[in-house]
Design a protein around this motif. Structure first.
Motif, PDB file in Angstrom:
ATOM      1  N   MET A   1       0.826  -1.197   0.000  1.00 41.22           N
ATOM      2  CA  MET A   1       0.000   0.000   0.000  1.00 41.22           C
ATOM      3  C   MET A   1       0.867   1.255   0.000  1.00 41.22           C
ATOM      4  O   MET A   1       0.586   2.204  -0.702  1.00 41.22           O
ATOM      5  CB  MET A   1      -0.917  -0.036   1.233  1.00 41.22           C
ATOM      6  CG  MET A   1      -1.818   1.149   1.355  1.00 41.22           C
ATOM      7  SD  MET A   1      -3.107   1.065   0.128  1.00 41.22           S
ATOM      8  CE  MET A   1      -4.041   2.490   0.547  1.00 41.22           C
ATOM      9  N   GLY A   2       1.922   1.218   0.805  1.00 41.63           N
ATOM     10  CA  GLY A   2       2.804   2.379   0.884  1.00 41.63           C
ATOM     11  C   GLY A   2       3.532   2.646  -0.420  1.00 41.63           C
ATOM     12  O   GLY A   2       3.732   3.801  -0.804  1.00 41.63           O
ATOM     13  N   PHE A   3       3.938   1.560  -1.125  1.00 45.74           N
ATOM     14  CA  PHE A   3       4.628   1.738  -2.398  1.00 45.74           C
ATOM     15  C   PHE A   3       3.681   2.273  -3.470  1.00 45.74           C
ATOM     16  O   PHE A   3       4.103   3.010  -4.360  1.00 45.74           O
ATOM     17  CB  PHE A   3       5.268   0.424  -2.851  1.00 45.74           C
ATOM     18  CG  PHE A   3       6.541   0.097  -2.132  1.00 45.74           C
ATOM     19  CD1 PHE A   3       7.696   0.809  -2.392  1.00 45.74           C
ATOM     20  CD2 PHE A   3       6.580  -0.904  -1.188  1.00 45.74           C
ATOM     21  CE1 PHE A   3       8.874   0.522  -1.739  1.00 45.74           C
ATOM     22  CE2 PHE A   3       7.757  -1.212  -0.521  1.00 45.74           C
ATOM     23  CZ  PHE A   3       8.904  -0.491  -0.795  1.00 45.74           C
ATOM     24  N   SER A   4       2.411   1.914  -3.386  1.00 43.87           N
ATOM     25  CA  SER A   4       1.436   2.430  -4.355  1.00 43.87           C
ATOM     26  C   SER A   4       1.259   3.930  -4.193  1.00 43.87           C
ATOM     27  O   SER A   4       1.204   4.669  -5.185  1.00 43.87           O
ATOM     28  CB  SER A   4       0.093   1.728  -4.185  1.00 43.87           C
ATOM     29  OG  SER A   4       0.224   0.349  -4.418  1.00 43.87           O
ATOM     30  N   ILE A   5       1.192   4.383  -2.956  1.00 38.53           N
ATOM     31  CA  ILE A   5       1.067   5.820  -2.702  1.00 38.53           C
ATOM     32  C   ILE A   5       2.334   6.544  -3.131  1.00 38.53           C
ATOM     33  O   ILE A   5       2.276   7.614  -3.740  1.00 38.53           O
ATOM     34  CB  ILE A   5       0.742   6.066  -1.217  1.00 38.53           C
ATOM     35  CG1 ILE A   5      -0.640   5.506  -0.901  1.00 38.53           C
ATOM     36  CG2 ILE A   5       0.819   7.548  -0.878  1.00 38.53           C
ATOM     37  CD1 ILE A   5      -0.983   5.493   0.563  1.00 38.53           C
ATOM     38  N   ALA A   6       3.487   5.940  -2.844  1.00 39.45           N
ATOM     39  CA  ALA A   6       4.754   6.538  -3.263  1.00 39.45           C
ATOM     40  C   ALA A   6       4.834   6.637  -4.784  1.00 39.45           C
ATOM     41  O   ALA A   6       5.341   7.625  -5.324  1.00 39.45           O
ATOM     42  CB  ALA A   6       5.922   5.730  -2.710  1.00 39.45           C
ATOM     43  N   ILE A  64      10.617   2.038  -7.614  1.00 39.79           N
ATOM     44  CA  ILE A  64       9.328   1.748  -6.984  1.00 39.79           C
ATOM     45  C   ILE A  64       8.511   0.800  -7.853  1.00 39.79           C
ATOM     46  O   ILE A  64       7.868  -0.128  -7.348  1.00 39.79           O
ATOM     47  CB  ILE A  64       8.555   3.053  -6.699  1.00 39.79           C
ATOM     48  CG1 ILE A  64       9.259   3.845  -5.601  1.00 39.79           C
ATOM     49  CG2 ILE A  64       7.116   2.766  -6.305  1.00 39.79           C
ATOM     50  CD1 ILE A  64       8.681   5.226  -5.387  1.00 39.79           C
TER      51      ILE A  64
END
Length: 76
Positions: A1-6, A64
């Motif tokens: 989830m964090g990588f998607s936002i990044a 990413i």
């Protein structure tokens, strides 16, 4: 989830950085009048720094994408 936002944040940042570049001519920038201003003296310090920042953000964006691909591959 964090990588998607990044990825979303870095995609928007990369888009803005690319749009901030001055047109060098010979491309789509000529269509909108960007090719008419040609400087003989080369690029300024600000443009070189903008180039460096754009390359770094592009490399982080690519990393990413690779990490997200590996996470999707190994989570299934």
């Amino acid at each position: 989830m964090g990588f998607s936002i990044a990825l979303i944040v870095f995609s928007a940042l990369l888009l803005l950085l690319v749009l901030m570049h001055k047109g060098k001519g010979g491309g789509l920038s000529d269509m909108f009048g960007g090719g008419m201003q040609s400087s003989v003296g080369g690029s300024s310090v600000a443009e070189r720094n903008l180039d460096r920042i754009t390359v770094v953000v592009g490399l982080v964006w690519f990393a990413i994408i690779v990490v997200l691909g590996l996470l999707m591959k190994f989570n299934n």
